[in-house]
Scaffold this active site. Structure first.
Site, PDB file in Angstrom:
ATOM      1  N   LYS A  30      25.533  28.015 -62.425  1.00  0.00           N
ATOM      2  CA  LYS A  30      26.183  28.222 -61.124  1.00  0.00           C
ATOM      3  C   LYS A  30      26.286  29.706 -60.774  1.00  0.00           C
ATOM      4  O   LYS A  30      25.852  30.122 -59.705  1.00  0.00           O
ATOM      5  CB  LYS A  30      27.572  27.580 -61.123  1.00  0.00           C
ATOM      6  CG  LYS A  30      28.393  27.885 -59.879  1.00  0.00           C
ATOM      7  CD  LYS A  30      29.709  27.146 -59.902  1.00  0.00           C
ATOM      8  CE  LYS A  30      30.622  27.579 -58.775  1.00  0.00           C
ATOM      9  NZ  LYS A  30      31.133  28.950 -58.951  1.00  0.00           N
ATOM     10  N   ASN A  31      26.852  30.507 -61.665  1.00  0.00           N
ATOM     11  CA  ASN A  31      27.168  31.871 -61.252  1.00  0.00           C
ATOM     12  C   ASN A  31      26.040  32.873 -61.472  1.00  0.00           C
ATOM     13  O   ASN A  31      26.081  33.976 -60.936  1.00  0.00           O
ATOM     14  CB  ASN A  31      28.464  32.343 -61.917  1.00  0.00           C
ATOM     15  CG  ASN A  31      29.684  31.655 -61.304  1.00  0.00           C
ATOM     16  OD1 ASN A  31      29.536  30.667 -60.578  1.00  0.00           O
ATOM     17  ND2 ASN A  31      30.866  32.156 -61.563  1.00  0.00           N
ATOM     18  N   ARG A 101      28.748  27.515 -51.188  1.00  0.00           N
ATOM     19  CA  ARG A 101      28.759  28.872 -50.647  1.00  0.00           C
ATOM     20  C   ARG A 101      27.621  29.735 -51.157  1.00  0.00           C
ATOM     21  O   ARG A 101      27.154  30.628 -50.460  1.00  0.00           O
ATOM     22  CB  ARG A 101      30.080  29.551 -50.996  1.00  0.00           C
ATOM     23  CG  ARG A 101      31.276  28.948 -50.317  1.00  0.00           C
ATOM     24  CD  ARG A 101      32.453  29.825 -50.576  1.00  0.00           C
ATOM     25  NE  ARG A 101      32.125  31.197 -50.230  1.00  0.00           N
ATOM     26  CZ  ARG A 101      32.240  31.699 -49.020  1.00  0.00           C
ATOM     27  NH1 ARG A 101      32.690  30.968 -48.034  1.00  0.00           N
ATOM     28  NH2 ARG A 101      31.910  32.952 -48.788  1.00  0.00           N
ATOM     29  N   ASP A 125      37.184  27.820 -48.064  1.00  0.00           N
ATOM     30  CA  ASP A 125      37.234  26.617 -48.891  1.00  0.00           C
ATOM     31  C   ASP A 125      38.615  26.502 -49.547  1.00  0.00           C
ATOM     32  O   ASP A 125      39.563  27.154 -49.116  1.00  0.00           O
ATOM     33  CB  ASP A 125      36.095  26.588 -49.911  1.00  0.00           C
ATOM     34  CG  ASP A 125      36.163  27.741 -50.896  1.00  0.00           C
ATOM     35  OD1 ASP A 125      37.210  28.415 -50.949  1.00  0.00           O
ATOM     36  OD2 ASP A 125      35.183  27.962 -51.606  1.00  0.00           O
ATOM     37  N   ASP A 313      38.320  33.374 -61.971  1.00  0.00           N
ATOM     38  CA  ASP A 313      37.858  32.041 -62.385  1.00  0.00           C
ATOM     39  C   ASP A 313      38.557  31.560 -63.659  1.00  0.00           C
ATOM     40  O   ASP A 313      38.477  30.381 -63.991  1.00  0.00           O
ATOM     41  CB  ASP A 313      36.339  32.044 -62.578  1.00  0.00           C
ATOM     42  CG  ASP A 313      35.615  32.326 -61.274  1.00  0.00           C
ATOM     43  OD1 ASP A 313      36.210  32.097 -60.204  1.00  0.00           O
ATOM     44  OD2 ASP A 313      34.468  32.799 -61.319  1.00  0.00           O
TER      45      ASP A 313
HETATM   46  N1  EPU Z   1      35.182  39.098 -49.392  1.00  0.00           N
HETATM   47  C1  EPU Z   1      35.351  39.620 -48.138  1.00  0.00           C
HETATM   48  N2  EPU Z   1      34.234  39.963 -47.428  1.00  0.00           N
HETATM   49  C2  EPU Z   1      32.975  39.793 -47.900  1.00  0.00           C
HETATM   50  C3  EPU Z   1      32.810  39.259 -49.204  1.00  0.00           C
HETATM   51  C4  EPU Z   1      33.942  38.913 -49.923  1.00  0.00           C
HETATM   52  O1  EPU Z   1      36.468  39.786 -47.658  1.00  0.00           O
HETATM   53  O2  EPU Z   1      32.005  40.142 -47.202  1.00  0.00           O
HETATM   54  C5  EPU Z   1      36.375  38.738 -50.182  1.00  0.00           C
HETATM   55  C6  EPU Z   1      36.452  37.231 -50.422  1.00  0.00           C
HETATM   56  O3  EPU Z   1      37.065  36.574 -49.330  1.00  0.00           O
HETATM   57  C7  EPU Z   1      37.259  37.155 -51.687  1.00  0.00           C
HETATM   58  C8  EPU Z   1      36.863  38.431 -52.445  1.00  0.00           C
HETATM   59  O4  EPU Z   1      36.265  39.287 -51.475  1.00  0.00           O
HETATM   60  O5  EPU Z   1      38.620  37.189 -51.394  1.00  0.00           O
HETATM   61  C9  EPU Z   1      35.895  38.192 -53.583  1.00  0.00           C
HETATM   62  O6  EPU Z   1      34.723  37.580 -53.129  1.00  0.00           O
HETATM   63  P1  EPU Z   1      33.297  37.763 -53.826  1.00  0.00           P
HETATM   64  O7  EPU Z   1      32.321  38.045 -52.760  1.00  0.00           O
HETATM   65  O8  EPU Z   1      33.406  38.720 -54.969  1.00  0.00           O
HETATM   66  O9  EPU Z   1      33.065  36.305 -54.425  1.00  0.00           O
HETATM   67  P2  EPU Z   1      31.849  35.339 -54.203  1.00  0.00           P
HETATM   68  O10 EPU Z   1      30.566  36.051 -54.385  1.00  0.00           O
HETATM   69  O11 EPU Z   1      32.054  34.541 -52.970  1.00  0.00           O
HETATM   70  C10 EPU Z   1      31.620  34.703 -56.740  1.00  0.00           C
HETATM   71  C11 EPU Z   1      31.674  33.465 -57.567  1.00  0.00           C
HETATM   72  C12 EPU Z   1      33.095  32.944 -57.614  1.00  0.00           C
HETATM   73  C13 EPU Z   1      33.970  34.031 -58.216  1.00  0.00           C
HETATM   74  C14 EPU Z   1      33.847  35.319 -57.392  1.00  0.00           C
HETATM   75  C15 EPU Z   1      34.644  36.482 -57.960  1.00  0.00           C
HETATM   76  C16 EPU Z   1      29.544  32.392 -57.363  1.00  0.00           C
HETATM   77  C17 EPU Z   1      28.742  31.282 -56.805  1.00  0.00           C
HETATM   78  N3  EPU Z   1      30.806  32.445 -57.006  1.00  0.00           N
HETATM   79  O12 EPU Z   1      32.045  34.339 -55.422  1.00  0.00           O
HETATM   80  O13 EPU Z   1      33.085  31.800 -58.462  1.00  0.00           O
HETATM   81  O14 EPU Z   1      35.299  33.590 -58.246  1.00  0.00           O
HETATM   82  O15 EPU Z   1      32.467  35.702 -57.306  1.00  0.00           O
HETATM   83  O16 EPU Z   1      34.224  36.766 -59.243  1.00  0.00           O
HETATM   84  O17 EPU Z   1      29.052  33.212 -58.124  1.00  0.00           O
HETATM   85  C18 EPU Z   1      33.972  29.869 -59.415  1.00  0.00           C
HETATM   86  O18 EPU Z   1      33.048  29.968 -60.222  1.00  0.00           O
HETATM   87  O19 EPU Z   1      34.914  29.052 -59.521  1.00  0.00           O
HETATM   88  C19 EPU Z   1      33.954  30.758 -58.275  1.00  0.00           C
HETATM   89  C20 EPU Z   1      34.735  30.610 -57.204  1.00  0.00           C
END
Ligand code: EPU
Length: 424
Positions: A30-31, A101, A125, A313
């Site tokens: 996934k990640n 996402r 979400d 996470d």
């Molecule tokens: N954010 C913004 N603007 C942006 C991008 C992000 O405000 O343009 C905010 C988000 O709303 C959030 C924070 O920044 O509050 C962190 O978001 P980030 O972009 O780092 O997370 P992501 O890429 O959407 C991935 C993982 C998540 C994990 C986060 C943080 C995947 C598919 N998802 O999400 O995984 O929690 O990084 O490490 O890689 C999970 O595995 O349960 C999961 C949610």
């Protein structure tokens, strides 16, 4: 063919003897794997990705890649081939993006490869709003015109140009999208305040082996010198550090002694430090991690932060662990704005937790009380299953399909460590 996962609705957990044994941690489909699948769109030819065990989100990414014109097929256990020779149709519809996402990760590669992309906005979400402003501003800095019409991101850039992009927060997704957009751009791109997660390093190593020139992954400044051509490669995905942390915390909840293979202690270092403060022993082995928990652990305070901080996470499982530890711990969630939704279910199991905005005050109790509960997201479900390991009677975690989005057979892995966990 998709990964043909059997539908799983619920899992039954009963407290049993302390955990014991050795397991290999699954690949981080996934990640990390999904990001490399999306990045495969950058290169015509067949990319091979290994150590990608089935999880539900993989099925969605397979559909996304097929929708944009790539051929995606499994090739033996945990191996996937992606043929992005094309022609590609740079359009990811809402029906798919809303299911997962990480679909947004095709934006950077598609703009780079096709000069344009239309990707539906995924929306928020169960854990927060999850905005995309940094993804879009970064692409604009690289010369793309980006507009959002009727819920669809429309990005156009006949030529992407290297730029210096300063992220206002080290977003994992924004770093990945800009990194993949920059690889074939003209000139150099510098991403400042970049995310430092090990999955970014895994993605960068993959890109470099394809012929990209990425320097500094794993630090806050990533420099990408644009190249004109990439070649497809055969890549093995890193071990899932989130599964590893989940199993370490399961050991903390149930007690026992476990060995994990296929994962590096440094990838879960902050979890290991906290578990050590709580009274567990955690050590590296040549190919993994050994851990032992004897008796009830002591509460600590925990605040989630981007890597190398305590990952968000891990937070739900940490709340479960504190719920059965001795004393009171304060948990602060700094990454997502709505990640304490699962706490209501823990309270139904007898946990003493009070939440207030970004904080949870967790007062440990000796024992929880098993009952039917419902998972609302992947890590919440894991946290509820762990709670069942320290609860009297039977805990049935409904909504297990959320857990199956990101974990490859968590129930089976816990069972191999001696836990009484059964898919029902
Ligand atoms: N954010 C913004 N603007 C942006 C991008 C992000 O405000 O343009 C905010 C988000 O709303 C959030 C924070 O920044 O509050 C962190 O978001 P980030 O972009 O780092 O997370 P992501 O890429 O959407 C991935 C993982 C998540 C994990 C986060 C943080 C995947 C598919 N998802 O999400 O995984 O929690 O990084 O490490 O890689 C999970 O595995 O349960 C999961 C949610």
């Amino acid at each position: 063919m998709l990964s043909t996962l059997a539908p799983v609705g619920a899992v039954r957990v009963r407290a049993g003897p302390p955990l014991a044994g050795e397991v290999t941690v699954a690949g981080a489909t996934k990640n990390s794997g999904l990001k490399q699948m999306a990045a495969s769109l950058l290169v015509p030819g067949v990319t091979v990705l290994r150590n990608m065990p089935a999880v539900r989100d993989l099925d969605v990414m397979v559909e996304v890649l097929r929708a944009v014109g790539a051929a995606v097929e499994p090739d033996g256990p945990d191996v996937w081939c992606i043929d992005a020779t094309g022609p590609l149709r740079p359009e990811a519809p809402y029906e798919l993006v809303s299911r997962m996402r990480a679909s947004i990760n095709v934006l950077g590669p598609l703009v780079s490869r096709c000069g344009e992309a239309r990707v539906a906005m995924p929306g928020g979400d169960n854990i927060g709003q999850r905005k995309l402003d940094m993804h879009l501003r970064g692409l604009e800095a690289m010369g793309a015109s980006v507009e959002v019409h009727h819920g669809v991101i429309e990005a156009r850039a006949p030529v992407l140009k290297g730029a210096r992009v300063m992220l206002d927060y080290p977003s994992v997704g924004a770093t990945e999208n800009l990194l993949t957009a920059a690889v074939l751009a003209e000139g150099s791109t510098v991403i400042e305040n970049a995310a430092r997660e090990p999955e970014i390093t895994d993605l960068s190593a993959f890109l470099n082996r394809m012929g990209a020139h990425v320097v500094g992954a794993g630090t806050s400044t990533i420099e990408v010198r644009g190249v004109t051509e990439l070649s497809p490669v055969d890549s093995t995905i890193m071990g899932d550090r989130i599964e590893a942390g989940t199993l370490l915390m399961a050991c903390g909840v149930a007690g026992g002694e476990i060995t994990l293979r296929g994962v590096r202690l440094e990838h879960v270092e902050m979890v290991a430090i906290k578990l050590g403060e709580m009274g567990m022993r955690v050590s590296p082995t040549p190919d993994g991690i050994w851990a032992q928990a004897a008796g009830r652990l002591r509460a600590v305070d925990i605040a989630t932060l981007p890597y190398p901080g305590f990952a968000t996470d891990f937070m739900p499982m940490a709340v479960t662990l504190l719920a059965v530890s001795e004393g009171t711990g304060i948990v602060t969630e700094n990454v997502f704005d709505n990640r304490f939704g699962f706490v209501g279910e823990l309270i139904r199991m007898g946990a003493d937790v009070r939440t207030d905005g970004r904080h949870a005050i967790v007062r440990g109790v000796e024992r929880l009380s098993g009952c039917p509960v419902r998972a609302t997201d992947v890590r919440a479900g894991a946290a509820l299953a762990l709670a069942g390991l320290a609860a009297d009677g039977e805990t049935v975690v409904h909504g297990w399909e959320h857990v199956a989005r990101g974990y490859h057979d968590l129930a089976g892995t816990l069972r191999r460590l001696g836990a009484d966990v059964e898919v029902v």
